[in-house]
Scaffold this active site. Structure first.
Site, mmCIF file in Angstrom:
data_model
loop_
_atom_site.group_PDB
_atom_site.id
_atom_site.type_symbol
_atom_site.label_atom_id
_atom_site.label_comp_id
_atom_site.label_asym_id
_atom_site.label_seq_id
_atom_site.Cartn_x
_atom_site.Cartn_y
_atom_site.Cartn_z
ATOM 1 N NE ARG A 170 -3.972 -2.060 2.004
ATOM 2 C CZ ARG A 170 -3.729 -3.166 2.708
ATOM 3 N NH1 ARG A 170 -2.694 -3.226 3.509
ATOM 4 N NH2 ARG A 170 -4.531 -4.187 2.599
ATOM 5 C CE LYS A 192 -1.803 13.605 -14.003
ATOM 6 N NZ LYS A 192 -2.310 14.048 -15.318
ATOM 7 C CD GLU A 234 5.564 16.308 -22.604
ATOM 8 O OE1 GLU A 234 4.936 17.308 -22.238
ATOM 9 O OE2 GLU A 234 5.025 15.194 -22.817
ATOM 10 C CE LYS A 276 4.373 17.177 -14.342
ATOM 11 N NZ LYS A 276 4.511 15.914 -15.048
ATOM 12 C CD GLU A 286 -5.286 16.346 -15.296
ATOM 13 O OE1 GLU A 286 -4.287 15.618 -15.123
ATOM 14 O OE2 GLU A 286 -5.944 16.383 -16.330
ATOM 15 N NE ARG A 290 -0.404 16.974 -12.733
ATOM 16 C CZ ARG A 290 0.283 16.096 -12.004
ATOM 17 N NH1 ARG A 290 0.051 15.991 -10.718
ATOM 18 N NH2 ARG A 290 1.200 15.338 -12.572
ATOM 19 C CG ASN A 294 -3.597 16.798 -19.720
ATOM 20 O OD1 ASN A 294 -2.635 16.053 -19.588
ATOM 21 N ND2 ASN A 294 -4.590 16.841 -18.854
ATOM 22 C CG HIS A 297 -0.333 15.501 -23.438
ATOM 23 N ND1 HIS A 297 0.395 16.652 -23.633
ATOM 24 C CD2 HIS A 297 0.541 14.596 -22.919
ATOM 25 C CE1 HIS A 297 1.637 16.455 -23.223
ATOM 26 N NE2 HIS A 297 1.757 15.216 -22.792
ATOM 27 C CG HIS A 301 -2.282 10.648 -24.406
ATOM 28 N ND1 HIS A 301 -2.901 11.098 -23.260
ATOM 29 C CD2 HIS A 301 -0.980 10.544 -24.111
ATOM 30 C CE1 HIS A 301 -1.991 11.269 -22.312
ATOM 31 N NE2 HIS A 301 -0.814 10.940 -22.815
ATOM 32 C CG HIS A 314 4.874 11.129 -24.519
ATOM 33 N ND1 HIS A 314 3.541 10.794 -24.341
ATOM 34 C CD2 HIS A 314 5.072 12.258 -23.802
ATOM 35 C CE1 HIS A 314 2.970 11.688 -23.555
ATOM 36 N NE2 HIS A 314 3.877 12.591 -23.203
#
Ligand SMILES: NC(=O)c1ccc[n+]([C@@H]2O[C@H](COP(=O)([O-])OP(=O)(O)OC[C@H]3O[C@@H](n4cnc5c(N)ncnc54)[C@H](O)[C@@H]3O)[C@@H](O)[C@H]2O)c1
Ligand SMILES: [Zn+2]
Length: 410
Positions: A170, A192, A234, A276, A286, A290, A294, A297, A301, A314
């Protein structure tokens, strides 16, 4: 002053907790016990000279540190957070190139990694099967609740290592040691973590902030030129959404960046990291702001997953996704022509793809419908109002094809 004894301890606890919280947002903490002022000021200066950016998250605040040539920063960060055993997760490209450097940095700080787990490289390995293999290897090597995981590799490795750290018993702490520019400016920072589920990118994951991130630009020297350019996409994204001065600096540094000069790369990475870190600090999960990260993206994606893994990196997919978002912005009257031209110009000068052809787009659009960022039937787009300023908008899936069609910028 504080009333009866019972209340007093309660008040003191509250004060101490608040203090711990605010101290936690410091870039570094130094033990001061018994040190004479001269030694203390020496220590403060030492820390002060280290380039660090804090990701301000209360008690979970952590620093992103830019490693000096001596490469000691990584071991120092791991040593500061290790409770007992340290486990390294890397991949089979990075481990033979940089594994020794990592171990030397750990050893110089009194740490011997208990095990190094090197997964097969590439996006195709970013799935639950790899996560299970890493978790089993960690447990077999004796990882318990006091373990610390070091993710040493590109974005694929830090996503996997972070997710394993999030889920092992956990949650155990982890430190990110990114080895690609994309990892340094993006994947390793922000908490993330996760893996792909078939064609669904990053569909399984968890927020799990690292205890520290160490950016050692020397690692990027062995990265493929294509991978490095992918990271620059990026950086352009970060500048476009939030930092006009960084954008101008990138325009001035195009040649040095193409030559992958260390100082230019560090300045670019630093600029992107500041953007960032600040955004993540204000909106970790997000809930709102945030989302601007994206930019590029939504379509990116879909382009990345379409046509099989490895066709577009990417960053290349994000570059083309930014082109799509610029087209949408221009069509909707949000993005001025001059802004479109500058972003396209910079991406192009850095050697990133900008010609988003109709065929790729047509193939990618159905996948956008499955994008997890889709809300209430419409698709969320981050648009540029100016260099450094964004606006969110929602587009009906039926209107998408017309809005991103090349005619708008042709
Ligand atoms: N978690 C996040 O917030 C976040 C953000 C952006 C991207 N990502 C993820 O990052 C991934 C892409 O990252 P990437 O571009 O670093 O890919 P990657 O990790 O697959 O690395 C690219 C290739 O370079 C190799 N490599 C890595 N470092 C090297 C080095 N120093 N020298 C030589 N070879 C090296 C790797 O083995 C791999 O073959 C994607 O899966 C993307 O989803 C995550
Ligand atoms: Zn990205």
């Amino acid at each position: 002053l504080l009333g009866p004894e019972g209340d007093r301890s309660e008040v003191l606890d509250t004060i101490l907790a608040a203090r711990r919280e605010s101290y936690a947002e410091a870039h570094a903490t130094l033990p001061t016990d018994d040190a004479p002022p001269a030694a203390l000021s020496q220590r403060v200066l030492e820390v002060w000279r280290r380039p660090m950016i804090a990701v301000p998250l209360g008690a979970r605040t952590y620093a992103v540190e830019l490693a000096a040539e001596d490469g000691l920063a990584l071991g120092r960060t791991v040593a500061a957070h290790a409770r007992s055993a340290v486990f390294v997760v890397s991949d089979r490209n990075v481990e033979p190139l940089w594994g020794d450097a990592l171990r030397a940095s750990l050893r110089a700080n009194g740490i011997e990694a208990k095990a190094t787990i090197a997964v097969p490289p590439g996006e195709g390995e970013k799935h639950l099967g790899t996560v299970e293999a890493v978790l089993r290897a960690l447990v077999e090597a004796g990882a318990d609740r006091d373990a610390l995981v070091v993710g040493h590799g590109g974005g694929v490795v830090t996503d996997i290592a972070g997710f394993c750290a999030a889920t092992l018993l956990r949650g155990v702490p982890w430190v990110a040691a990114p080895t690609t520019l994309l990892g340094m400016v993006d994947a390793a920072v922000g908490g993330k973590t996760g893996v792909d589920l078939g064609a669904a990118k990053n569909a399984v994951g968890a927020f799990h902030q690292p205890k520290g991130v160490v950016v050692d630009m020397s690692r990027a020297a062995t990265e493929s030129p294509r991978g490095f350019r992918s990271g620059l996409a990026e950086v352009v994204k970060a500048a476009s959404i939030a930092d006009a001065a960084l954008f101008e600096a990138l325009e001035r540094q195009v040649e040095a960046l193409r030559r992958r000069e260390r100082t230019a790369a560090e300045l670019a990475a630093w600029g992107a990291l500041r953007v960032k870190a600040a955004i993540v600090g204000r909106d970790e999960h997000e809930a709102g702001e945030r989302a601007v990260l994206n930019f590029g993206h939504t379509i990116g994606h879909a382009l990345e997953m379409q046509g099989g893994l490895g066709r577009l990196t990417h960053g290349e997919a994000v570059a083309l996704g930014m082109i799509a978002a610029l087209r949408v912005g221009e069509r909707l009257g949000v993005t001025p022509r001059g802004v479109v031209e500058r972003v396209v110009g910079l991406l192009d000068a850095l050697g990133l793809p900008t010609n988003l052809d109709a065929e790729d787009l047509a193939a990618a659009l159905p996948a956008v419908a499955f994008d997890k960022k889709r809300r209430g039937g419409s698709i969320r787009f981050v648009l540029l109002r100016a260099i450094g300023a964004t606006e969110l908008c929602w587009v009906e899936p039926s209107a998408l094809a017309a809005l991103v069609s090349p005619a708008a910028t042709a």
